[in-house]
Design a protein around this motif. Structure first.
Motif, short mmCIF file in Angstrom:
data_model
loop_
_atom_site.label_atom_id
_atom_site.label_comp_id
_atom_site.label_asym_id
_atom_site.label_seq_id
_atom_site.Cartn_x
_atom_site.Cartn_y
_atom_site.Cartn_z
N GLU A 1 -19.67 -25.67 38.23
CA GLU A 1 -18.98 -26.17 37.20
C GLU A 1 -17.45 -25.52 37.07
O GLU A 1 -16.50 -25.98 36.51
N GLU B 1 -15.98 -33.15 47.65
CA GLU B 1 -16.22 -31.84 47.42
C GLU B 1 -16.98 -31.37 48.65
O GLU B 1 -18.06 -31.56 48.97
N THR C 1 -10.66 -27.39 39.74
CA THR C 1 -9.95 -28.65 40.48
C THR C 1 -9.26 -29.39 39.53
O THR C 1 -8.31 -29.88 40.00
N ARG D 1 -15.29 -26.99 39.59
CA ARG D 1 -14.70 -28.25 39.12
C ARG D 1 -13.75 -28.25 37.99
O ARG D 1 -12.86 -28.93 38.09
#
Length: 563
Positions: free
Chosen positions: A73, A66, A79, A76
């Motif tokens: 959050e 990262e 992602t 992520r």
């Protein structure tokens, strides 16, 4: 090259659009979702550069982590969505690429580009061979054996792939394409400055005609050798100025008639057109008398006409009676014993099994031998793959069209003067041919000799040419001496001397040569190299003329002058 690029872009259009869309959505999401700083406090979203950088190494499964800071959050979660989305996109693209590589159209286009590039880079003389079946393979194998380059155009893709299994010394470019198309011939080097000739030896005489016409229109300065079976196609080829038209049926018929009329002349012709290094053909002496011809197609018609021209009575066995033939006819299957008996097999001296079916021809020959064990059997072998069957029968004389055409093509290619020499020897007496046969066999033994031509010009015989242009005499006997020991004579027979339009058979050894003369010779391979040295190297020629061994290098020449 344009066709390959167009095909790639057309097949990869959807995968590329999908990848671009996935990358755009992924980068946009990261550029909009807020992140956190090192202390865990809210921070602005990534820049577009950092977002694209992160997606680039994440989508390609490199995974640097990262960056530049730990993700929030929400980042992520986004992602995870991007990872699965890019995996789908890349999987679709890779599968499409694999399918493209295996696509026949792409492989064909890529192979043609690679073939054209290879042909363009050829820097030595080569021949273009159209058709690589039985005949083309024999021709190419012989050209490879003598170190001559060639390019192949073959319609069957499977046959092109099989060429890789042949034990040729050179890597011959081969293209799977239709030789009737001008663009295919041009891609194969028809207009290449090093192209020395075209051989149209496919099984389709219409394709051979198209090749002959294309050569005359696109590159009229090179010779073309074309295979034909019918008189109409042969006439059409002749009207376009085809240099050599090879009709295997008529050629074999003429050979059979020559063997009946002058057997030694025929054997001499076989020896002259044979493949160098192979065993000398067995002598054939067909008897004179009544002949039976089985099958009255193109081959049978040519054989019957040739035998009739030599005054030999001919009886035909054919399933279809023809009213316009001067020969006696028996209707029926020529494989049957009764039809052969009706045709007079008991009193006949020879029979020709000339159908287009090898099994039927073998059946005809076996039946004829059972009825008349002394009969002379001539068989037509349509396919070289059946050689074992024909060898097991042991006939007297066999026609293998592919081999006959190959021998004729090679004789013309390797020795252009040979065709003129063959025309002259057919006009000579049989005793003259027998005498020449003895000379050749005494030099070369049981193998077909090597044949070559030598033109006394600046390119082929520089030393001899300059010697003659200076007005100094050069007897033929001088060139036939050994350049290593002038007291020895090379094992060479000079068949013909061409001076302008005048042809002299078996010129005397004391003949004075002139610049521009062309010699046709035969002998052992090592003799050819020694003779080539004598006509091209000034020091070697001076040694042959005077016996004086002059130094070759510049330093040694200066040293000899000082001494």
């Amino acid at each position: 090259m344009d066709s390959v690029i167009f095909l790639v872009l057309r097949r990869m259009r959807a995968p590329l659009i999908m990848l671009i869309a996935i990358y755009a959505v992924s980068v946009l999401g990261l550029a909009l979702i807020p992140g956190v700083d090192a202390q865990g406090k809210p921070a602005p979203p990534m820049s577009f550069f950092h977002a694209f950088y992160f997606i680039s190494y994440t989508a390609t499964t490199i995974g640097f982590g990262e960056l530049p800071n730990p993700f929030s959050e929400a980042q992520r979660m986004w992602t995870i969505f991007c990872i699965y989305l890019t995996v789908i996109g890349w999987s679709y693209s890779i599968v499409t690429i694999l399918g493209l590589v295996q696509d026949k159209g792409f492989q064909s286009a890529f192979a043609q580009i690679r073939f054209s590039r290879t042909v363009r880079r050829i820097g030595e003389p080569f021949y273009l061979v159209c058709g690589c079946g039985e005949t083309g393979t024999l021709v190419c194998s012989a050209l490879d054996r003598i170190g001559t380059r060639f390019v192949i155009v073959e319609r069957s893709e499977q046959r092109v792939q099989e060429l890789d299994l042949l034990a040729w010394h050179s890597d011959a470019p081969a293209l799977a394409g239709d030789a009737r198309l001008p663009q295919v011939l041009c891609a194969a080097g028809l207009q290449h400055p090093k192209c020395r000739g075209v051989l149209a030896v496919t099984n389709d005489e219409e394709a051979n005609l198209a090749v002959a016409i294309a050569v005359r229109l696109l590159h009229p300065g090179i010779p073309v050798l074309a295979r034909a079976r019918s008189d109409s196609v042969s006439a059409n080829m002749a009207s376009f100025g085809t240099d050599h038209i090879i009709n295997p049926f008529k050629h074999f018929a003429a050979q059979l008639a020559l063997a009946v009329h002058a057997p030694d002349t025929f054997r001499l012709e076989q020896l002259l057109t044979g493949i160098t290094g192979e065993p000398v053909p067995e002598p054939h002496r067909p008897p004179r008398g009544d002949w039976i011809v089985c099958g009255y197609g193109r081959f049978g018609h040519a054989i019957a006409s040739a035998l009739h021209g030599q005054g030999q009575p001919v009886t035909l066995i054919t399933t279809e009676l023809t009213e316009d033939t001067p020969h006696r006819c028996v209707r029926g299957a020529s494989t049957e014993a009764q039809q052969q008996l009706d045709a007079g097999i008991i009193d006949a001296v020879g029979i020709v099994a000339g159908t287009d079916n090898d099994i039927n021809n073998l059946s005809i020959a076996v039946t004829a031998r059972e009825l008349n064990p002394k009969i002379f059997v001539v068989m037509r072998q349509n396919h070289a793959a059946n050689t074992a069957l024909f060898d097991a029968f042991v006939g007297d004389f066999a026609l293998v069209p592919s081999r006959l055409i190959a021998q004729e093509c090679l004789a013309i290619i390797t020795t252009p003067l040979l065709s003129q020499f063959l025309d002259l020897i057919r006009k000579q007496e049989n005793a003259w041919a027998a005498n020449l046969l003895e000379q050749i066999e005494s030099l070369c033994g049981t193998q077909v000799p090597e044949r070559w031509g030598c033109a006394l010009n600046i390119s082929d015989a520089r030393a001899a040419y300059l010697h003659l242009m200076a007005g100094r005499p050069l007897p033929l006997a001088t060139l036939l001496r050994d350049a290593a020991d002038r007291s020895q004579t090379l094992p060479v027979v000079v068949w013909m001397l061409r001076r302008g339009k005048q042809m002299t058979l078996l010129p005397a050894r004391d003949t004075l040569l002139q610049a521009g003369d062309a010699l046709l010779m035969a002998g052992a391979p090592h003799a050819r190299e020694k003779l080539k040295l004598g006509v091209q190297n000034a020091n070697a020629l001076d040694y042959l003329l005077s016996g004086r061994e002059a130094p070759g290098g510049w330093i040694w020449q200066r040293w000899a002058e000082r001494k």
